[in-house]
Scaffold this motif. Structure first.
Motif, mmCIF file in Angstrom:
data_model
loop_
_atom_site.group_PDB
_atom_site.id
_atom_site.type_symbol
_atom_site.label_atom_id
_atom_site.label_comp_id
_atom_site.label_asym_id
_atom_site.label_seq_id
_atom_site.Cartn_x
_atom_site.Cartn_y
_atom_site.Cartn_z
ATOM 1 N N ASP A 117 -13.466 -23.108 15.086
ATOM 2 C CA ASP A 117 -12.477 -23.409 14.051
ATOM 3 C C ASP A 117 -11.623 -24.612 14.431
ATOM 4 O OD1 ASP A 117 -13.438 -21.226 12.705
ATOM 5 O OD2 ASP A 117 -11.747 -19.918 13.182
ATOM 6 N N TRP A 118 -11.182 -24.666 15.681
ATOM 7 C CA TRP A 118 -10.330 -25.795 16.089
ATOM 8 C C TRP A 118 -11.111 -27.095 16.170
ATOM 9 C CZ3 TRP A 118 -10.178 -21.110 18.839
ATOM 10 C CH2 TRP A 118 -11.195 -20.958 19.795
ATOM 11 N N ASP A 119 -12.447 -27.003 16.352
ATOM 12 C CA ASP A 119 -13.273 -28.211 16.350
ATOM 13 C C ASP A 119 -13.278 -28.879 14.978
ATOM 14 O OD1 ASP A 119 -14.109 -27.731 18.999
ATOM 15 O OD2 ASP A 119 -15.737 -26.461 18.321
ATOM 16 N N ALA A 120 -13.097 -28.084 13.929
ATOM 17 C CA ALA A 120 -13.263 -28.574 12.558
ATOM 18 C C ALA A 120 -11.950 -28.837 11.840
ATOM 19 C CB ALA A 120 -14.085 -27.577 11.754
ATOM 20 N N GLY A 121 -10.816 -28.561 12.491
ATOM 21 C CA GLY A 121 -9.523 -28.609 11.817
ATOM 22 C C GLY A 121 -9.292 -29.774 10.870
ATOM 23 N N PRO A 122 -9.458 -31.041 11.323
ATOM 24 C CA PRO A 122 -9.180 -32.170 10.440
ATOM 25 C C PRO A 122 -10.390 -32.685 9.674
ATOM 26 C CG PRO A 122 -9.448 -32.969 12.673
ATOM 27 C CD PRO A 122 -9.656 -31.467 12.714
ATOM 28 N N LEU A 123 -11.577 -32.127 9.928
ATOM 29 C CA LEU A 123 -12.800 -32.798 9.490
ATOM 30 C C LEU A 123 -12.985 -32.820 7.985
ATOM 31 C CD1 LEU A 123 -15.364 -31.610 12.199
ATOM 32 C CD2 LEU A 123 -13.783 -33.556 12.247
#
Length: 261
Positions: A210-216
């Protein structure tokens, strides 16, 4: 100060903090319970991010990779990854990122991908476009995905090829590698950054935190592209990622369709 302004500022501050540790032969590396690496740079950068957010917006919730989640009451939540690409970081490869995403009532609306070792990055707010900052540009410019519409001309990226095998999707990797002009593992958030700035066309990750995708999602959509799961649903919570320019989005979904969960 707006949350967008703070997100940009603290991503750059935390990124500068990580640079103090980057490419340092004396850097100590620990292992988490899942076997993934972590360093004092990861922990210190997230502490910096959390402290700055809590100073400005104490009622906001925070989700980060290194520390327990903080609950909030404002309807806003920050999603933090102080070093996305820790494996690149510990091996002295300068394509790791500091990621800051912001949700409002559960929907992503702002995000920053900052590449500290290269002093460049991108940020976006819903409805306000995506903006590319680069040391060779006199000022941030509007970021746009490429217009390439053929796999024969496309650069295909992934963060780690073996995750396709680990998730029983290795044939998908082979299919995209065969179909596209060039394949590289310039991945983690850096790969999504390349798509958003028009320098790559497709990135697929069969496993994503989840944190890998936060701004994507915000960054890719505001740059004119797409970030979805492998079913084409725009979400940062389905533990997988698919990002493309607009011209190749449907073709990519068609090609990936036999490998959906």
């Amino acid at each position: 100060m707006s949350r967008m302004s703070l997100a940009i500022e603290i991503a750059q501050e935390a990124g500068a903090f990580t640079c103090e540790y980057f490419n340092n032969p004396a850097l100590a590396i620990e292992r988490k319970s899942d076997g993934t690496p972590v360093t004092a740079a990861d922990k210190g950068a997230e502490e910096l991010l959390r402290r700055r957010i809590e100073e400005q917006f104490p009622d906001d919730a925070i989700l980060g990779e290194e520390f327990p989640a903080k609950q909030g009451t404002s309807g806003y939540r920050w999603i933090l990854d102080p070093i996305d690409g820790t494996k690149s970081f510990i091996h002295g490869v300068p394509i790791y990122s500091t990621l800051v995403g912001v949700e409002k009532d559960g929907d992503p609306f702002a995000g920053v991908i900052w590449i500290p070792a290269l002093n460049e990055g991108i940020w976006a707010e819903k409805g306000e476009g995506a903006w590319w900052s680069h040391p060779k540009l006199p000022r941030p410019v509007r970021a746009r995905v490429s217009e390439i519409d053929s796999f024969d001309e496309a650069l295909f990226l992934t963060s780690e090829a073996r995750t396709f095998a680990e998730t029983n999707r290795w044939p998908a990797y082979e299919l995209f590698e065969k179909s596209c002009r060039l394949t590289r593992t310039w991945g983690d958030a850096y790969g999504y950054y390349l798509v958003a700035t028009g320098r790559a066309e497709i990135i697929l990750d069969p496993a994503l935190g989840d944190w890998d995708a936060g701004p994507l999602l915000t960054v890719l959509e505001e740059a004119g592209g797409h970030f979805t799961d492998w079913n084409g649903t725009p979400t940062i919570y389905n533990k997988e990622g698919l990002a493309t320019n607009h011209a190749l989005f449907q073709k990519t979904l068609d090609l990936v369709s036999p490998f959906r969960k």
